[in-house]
Design a protein around this motif. Structure first.
Motif: not given
Length: 288
Positions: A200-205, A219-220, A250-254, A259-263
């Motif tokens: 969702p975050i990627l689609n919203a951006l 871009r990220y 933006t910094i907040d978007e970055m 937070k999507l990182d699964k490691g």
């Protein structure tokens, strides 16, 4: 014409921050066409490898493009059956011959197993001889980095590893930052992982910036200082992948994407059996 920013490497060379990768593009004219398209669209960084079996078509496309050699950054990689010192020397020359070039801009240890120290010594000497401008490694985890790199005279300029929003290589990035080693991403789009593209975050951006999800991901990564080379054989996609330099997250978007990182990723170079599997994967000299 696109204008791709450059990143400065720890050896002083400047690498285009985005390139065009040719992994799994066959050498049946497809690689030649794809590289030709990429160069026409303004890409100036091509990433190939001995083990991709398409260096010749990459070189031909570069030659036929008419673009001055010093304006194109060319990367190739040494396959692990050639890591013994004398074999590595020969393999470097063979890559140059296939590419039809006097030098490559970056040459990498493709897989960090076997006689890595001998391969690296041959690469250091080829760098001194002017055959290679920058030398680096690939697929090195923190564990493999600590095993090999402390013995090297020359610190690698880059480490090319799997990297995308689901696998952000935090521990490795901390180690690389200490020596100003650039991280290059293979699979920067997660090899088209549908879950990733549905986030969702990627689609919203994408909606906010009037971009597609792939462009938001790239871009990220660019803003993190990661060198990216998304792969495509479709001209429209090759073009759209590079249309990421006209907006800024933006910094907040970055932070939200972080937070999507699964490691973890698809490939674990530390897993048991990987070394044996790769050592026996195929013979890069089968057609010599």
């Amino acid at each position: 014409m696109m204008n791709i920013p450059k990143f400065k490497l720890n050896d002083g060379n400047e690498i285009p921050s985005m390139g065009f990768g040719v992994f799994q593009i066959p050498a049946d004219g497809s690689t030649y066409r794809a590289v030709t398209d990429a160069l026409k669209l303004g890409y100036r960084h091509i990433d190939t490898a001995t083990a991709y079996f398409n260096e010749q078509e990459v070189g031909q496309a570069i030659k036929d493009s008419g673009i001055p050699r010093d304006q194109i950054w060319v990367t190739s990689k040494l396959w692990l059956q050639d890591y013994a010192y004398a074999d590595a020397e020969k393999a470097i020359d063979a890559s140059l011959t296939k590419l039809g070039l006097d030098y490559v801009d970056l040459y990498l240890i493709h897989q960090p197993y076997g006689k890595v120290n001998e391969a690296w010594q041959a690469m250091e000497e080829a760098q001194q001889a002017g055959k290679i401008r920058s030398i680096g490694v690939s697929n090195m985890t923190p564990k493999l980095w600590k095993k090999w790199v402390p013995n090297f005279k020359v610190t690698p300029a880059v480490n090319q590893v799997e990297f995308n929003p689901y696998y952000q290589q935090r521990a490795l990035r901390d180690i690389l930052a200490d020596s100003h080693v650039a991280l290059e991403a293979w699979a920067p789009l997660g090899q088209g992982n549908q879950d990733l593209f549905a986030e969702p975050i990627l689609n919203a951006l994408a909606k906010k910036y009037n971009k597609n999800v792939g462009q938001i991901i790239l871009r990220y990564e660019h803003q993190l200082g990661v060198i990216i080379f998304p792969k495509s054989v479709h001209e429209a996609r090759i073009k759209s992948n590079a249309e990421i330099f006209d907006f800024m997250l933006t910094i907040d978007e970055m932070d939200a994407i972080a937070k999507l990182d699964k490691g973890r990723g698809m490939h674990d170079p530390d897993a048991p059996g990987v070394e044996e599997m790769l050592l026996n994967a195929f013979d890069v000299h089968a057609n010599d």
